[in-house]
Design an enzyme around this catalytic site. Sequence first.
Site, PDB file in Angstrom:
ATOM      1  N   LYS A 138     -80.593  82.075 -48.549  1.00  0.00           N
ATOM      2  CA  LYS A 138     -80.044  82.540 -49.821  1.00  0.00           C
ATOM      3  C   LYS A 138     -80.223  81.467 -50.885  1.00  0.00           C
ATOM      4  CE  LYS A 138     -76.319  85.487 -48.030  1.00  0.00           C
ATOM      5  NZ  LYS A 138     -76.821  86.763 -48.583  1.00  0.00           N
ATOM      6  N   ARG A 155     -75.954  93.680 -39.700  1.00  0.00           N
ATOM      7  CA  ARG A 155     -76.270  94.867 -38.893  1.00  0.00           C
ATOM      8  C   ARG A 155     -76.720  94.481 -37.492  1.00  0.00           C
ATOM      9  NH1 ARG A 155     -80.483  96.580 -43.466  1.00  0.00           N
ATOM     10  NH2 ARG A 155     -78.955  95.338 -44.622  1.00  0.00           N
TER      11      ARG A 155
HETATM   12  N1  BES Z   1     -73.353  89.115 -46.345  1.00  0.00           N
HETATM   13  C1  BES Z   1     -74.427  89.660 -47.076  1.00  0.00           C
HETATM   14  C2  BES Z   1     -73.992  90.748 -48.066  1.00  0.00           C
HETATM   15  C3  BES Z   1     -73.096  90.292 -49.180  1.00  0.00           C
HETATM   16  C4  BES Z   1     -73.641  89.825 -50.362  1.00  0.00           C
HETATM   17  C5  BES Z   1     -71.727  90.371 -49.067  1.00  0.00           C
HETATM   18  C6  BES Z   1     -72.823  89.413 -51.398  1.00  0.00           C
HETATM   19  C7  BES Z   1     -70.910  89.972 -50.109  1.00  0.00           C
HETATM   20  C8  BES Z   1     -71.455  89.489 -51.274  1.00  0.00           C
HETATM   21  C9  BES Z   1     -75.457  90.246 -46.137  1.00  0.00           C
HETATM   22  O1  BES Z   1     -75.581  89.609 -44.921  1.00  0.00           O
HETATM   23  C10 BES Z   1     -76.777  90.140 -46.825  1.00  0.00           C
HETATM   24  O2  BES Z   1     -77.226  89.039 -47.011  1.00  0.00           O
HETATM   25  N2  BES Z   1     -77.369  91.283 -47.174  1.00  0.00           N
HETATM   26  C11 BES Z   1     -78.605  91.296 -47.851  1.00  0.00           C
HETATM   27  C12 BES Z   1     -79.439  92.382 -47.228  1.00  0.00           C
HETATM   28  C13 BES Z   1     -80.866  92.366 -47.664  1.00  0.00           C
HETATM   29  C14 BES Z   1     -81.567  91.143 -47.126  1.00  0.00           C
HETATM   30  C15 BES Z   1     -81.514  93.618 -47.164  1.00  0.00           C
HETATM   31  C16 BES Z   1     -78.347  91.568 -49.322  1.00  0.00           C
HETATM   32  O3  BES Z   1     -77.406  92.322 -49.618  1.00  0.00           O
HETATM   33  O4  BES Z   1     -79.027  91.005 -50.144  1.00  0.00           O
HETATM   34 MN    MN Z   2     -76.965  88.000 -45.001  1.00  0.00          MN
END
Ligand code: BES
Ligand code: MN
Length: 494
Positions: free
Chosen positions: A270, A344
């Site tokens: 990230k 997931r």
């Molecule tokens: N934990 C995150 C989702 C999230 C983002 C929760 C911001 C709370 C605040 C999750 O694991 C994630 O990183 N999801 C990605 C999925 C993508 C790579 C398909 C996302 O939402 O960007």
């Molecule tokens: Mn994630």
Amino acid sequence: MQITYTAAPAADLTGALVVLAAKGAPLVGAAAVTDNAGGGQLAKAIAAARFEGEAASVVELLAPAGTSASRLLVVGIGPAEKADAAVFEQVGGAIAARLLTSGETAATVVLDLNGAALPPDVAAARLAHGATLRAYRFDKYRTTMKPTQKPTLARLTIAGGDGGATHRDLAAIAAGMALTRDLVSEPANVIYPASFVERVEAAAPAGLAIEALGETEMRALGMGALLGVSQGSAREAKLLVMRWNGGGDEAPVVLVGKGVTFDTGGISLKQPAGMEDMKWDMGGAGAVAGALHALAARQAKVNVVGVCGLVENMPDGEAQRPGDVVTSMSGQTIEVINTDAEGRLVLCDALWWAQEQFKPSVIVDLATLTGAMIISLGHEHGGLFANDDGLAAQLTAAGEAVGDKLWRMPMGEAYDKLIDSPIADMKNVGPREGGSISAAQFLARFIKPGVKWAHLDIAGMVWAAKDGALWAKGATGYGVRLLEKFVADNFEAT
Ligand code: BES
Ligand code: MN
Ligand code: ZN
């Protein structure tokens, strides 16, 4: 905060005196008496503040005339006939917010309105509940707070209602929410899979059975998807299982939580801005733990199991790579396109194991699963995905009743196709569009035929950037009241 119920306020009360006023009605009861004693000072202040009695609106008088109290608050309850449980909670929340760091150590609320929609005892308990929830703070790492920043309010007396059994049940829920908020607020160097389990265990009410599988056991079970996420972390993954057996012989309701104690994204790292928020990527697991705690604390007559997949998602020489193919416990293979779509991968093994182990007819998972959910619904509703209309309606109603709101999202074959992979049974991400839906479709592939399942994507609800009616900015405790109400209304023996 210590709550006391009494029939009438003490004649020589010290601290803050709180009286209530309905919208569109003259001052009655304690508000009228106080106004008279003060020679009309209260009425004058109300007029000057343009106070109309809106629910949870407050006018505050320092050194009020005609009373031994050091401070006087008049709090609106809105139209009396609409003053329900939610309103009294908001009123309690407004009182706590106003007085918490005011310097007052004690407050007395006089609850003597005519025509409120609730019996006085229930109104009293709801007001206390709202105050308790709003008074939660997480200050343990703030060692240099000024005296004026520190909470002072320690005692809340409610005159005119006796919380009784309602108070006991709500106190159990507040305790569950406090556990959830602690888990969510703690940084990831303190709360990691093993310490999450220890915290839940240390707080567990009598009769809540806690166990945890470690990586050796999970490997033997074939949980390649969950373990793949954990593989870059120095912290051992855990599968936490909480069992509350307060019912008969029927199969338990199973609740499953995403417990990523920190989500760096893994090799699909990230960006730095805001990454600290990912300490609360265990908010689903936190809500499940808080709900089980609440149900056990109030000795609910129902069987419920909570299962939390606890892992840390880190980049490392051992970490899984984009393109890796992992085999889930179900036998289905997954191409890991993006290591940041880890929730997931954790949930699919937790869901499968929970179904094999407990044969539930209803299973509900909670997860901070996708940023796309926040884009869709903001911070007002959690996203609800379900394979059964009845279950979706039950969850929506429970959320509406307690204020943990949900909004149903669509699912279907066209969305499901988006996660087909050329090399494995599925891939762990679809396209950017509809990202929350394809995440739900992924989970749906791990639900056995005949099992009623709902997935709550609570990414926008776990953490608040601003104060709310029942929380200071930070961990909201979202999901605990929702799950407790859902279980109580639909599964609990009366
Ligand atoms: N934990 C995150 C989702 C999230 C983002 C929760 C911001 C709370 C605040 C999750 O694991 C994630 O990183 N999801 C990605 C999925 C993508 C790579 C398909 C996302 O939402 O960007
Ligand atoms: Mn994630
Ligand atoms: Zn995540």
